[in-house]
Motif scaffolding. Structure first.
Motif: not given
Length: 374
Positions: A134, A168-170, A172-173
């Motif tokens: 990312h 949002h990706k963070y 999810e991580f």
């Protein structure tokens, strides 16, 4: 003043009657009383025995003592994990103060230690997130390059679609870390430290901003911790208190509006917009004055002297403030302590020291090379 211990039933009964009389004179519909858990337990028993007589009395758990207990829970969660050695080697806290930090009794020092530790772990976690492919969007880097902080810049950034997608990706991580996909060590520090500190920050922020719903949500989230670590008093009576808050409008109509209008906390100084818990303000003022030099510790058995001291205390404080003003000794810094440049530099130094110790001398919980089964 009532010259008797607050935990005695007779004292609580007399206190309720006195407060009801004062509320009636001030034309207040309810008596909102904030107590620590020790006094709350017996006060709740009095309410249960005299529900009709004290039908307008609303008990509140003190947030200051609640957060101290939560700091003690965090200390128990990380005890034996290497936390103490990391803090000491990074020169964040001395060995003599560590026991107070872990137990929650050193409130201010505990905030200092946990804030820099969670910041160091969060940076290491973010580094792991970036190593998975990312990249930070330009909208974030451009905002960070602006020298002067402006609320509008941060508001515009929060509305940016690329920022929202990155956030949002963070998230999810982070959920993957909680699920153990990056190892049990990372899972431990995420679940039992970073997330719990986030709950503590939520309660603290809700008190500072007098946010009723946010505070209720934060209290609900932390309740399982008191059951898990056998904190019986808070497990029982904090649950009762949360249940009362959740249905407050039905039991005490109009009381929620009173609390929302700056009734959960107090603003101790005009130059600071942030508020503090009611029981913390009591500890900083009347309780500290009573226990230190010039207090009541030398005549605690003389009820007349205590009465005289109590009645004269407000006028003594006014005179002291006037003398400071006349002598031009009131050089208070208008900046909140945590936002002063010296404090920011000090905190940054501690964070860098912690990252160095974690990566060089100990095991980085968010290292890509760490065994995921350990």
């Amino acid at each position: 003043p009532i010259n008797a211990p607050i935990i005695e039933f007779e004292t609580i009964f007399k206190l309720f009657e006195t407060l009801q009389s004062s509320a009636c004179k001030a034309k207040m519909p309810y008596v909102n009383l904030t107590l620590d858990v020790g006094a709350f337990i017996n006060a709740y028993k009095v309410l249960c025995n005299y529900p009709e007589k004290f039908s307008n009395v609303v008990l509140n758990l003190g947030d200051f003592h609640f957060m101290k207990e939560l700091l003690g829970i965090i200390g128990k969660l990380v005890c034996g994990s290497g936390f103490e050695d990391i803090i000491f080697q990074a020169e964040v806290c001395s060995t003599g103060s560590l026991n107070g930090v872990l137990s929650g009794s050193h409130y201010n020092r505990g905030w200092t230690v946990h804030n820099v530790m969670v910041e160091a772990l969060s940076r290491l976690s973010f580094d792991l997130f970036l190593s998975t492919g990312h990249k930070i969007p330009e909208c974030i880097t451009n905002t960070c390059e602006i020298q002067t902080y402006r609320e509008k810049n941060c508001t515009d950034l929060s509305k940016d679609d690329k920022f929202q997608a990155f956030l949002h990706k963070y998230e999810e991580f982070q959920q993957n870390v909680r699920d153990g996909k990056y190892g049990k060590t990372a899972q431990f520090w995420q679940l039992y430290y970073i997330d719990v500190i986030s709950m503590l920050h939520q309660i603290h922020y809700s008190v500072q901003t007098n946010n009723y719903d946010l505070r209720l949500d934060g209290l609900e989230k932390t309740l399982p911790l008191f059951f898990a670590l056998n904190k019986q008093n808070y497990a029982r009576y904090a649950s009762i208190y949360v249940n009362t808050l959740s249905q407050l409008e039905g039991v005490f109509p109009g009381c929620k509006d009173l609390l929302v209008k700056k009734g959960l906390s107090v603003q101790s100084q005009d130059r600071y917009p942030l508020r503090i818990p009611i029981d913390q303000r009591d500890e900083q003022t009347i309780n500290r004055d009573a226990k230190t030099s010039g207090g009541i510790k030398f005549f605690v058995s003389d009820s007349n002297s205590i009465l005289k001291w109590t009645l004269n205390r407000p006028y003594q404080a006014q005179n002291t403030e006037a003398l400071y003003k006349m002598a031009d000794l009131n050089h208070a810094n208008d900046d909140y302590k945590a936002s002063r440049p010296s404090q920011i530099l000090k905190s940054e130094k501690h964070v860098k020291n912690l990252i160095k110790v974690l990566t060089n001398d100990f095991v980085n919980p968010f290292d890509t090379d760490i065994d995921k089964d350990k």
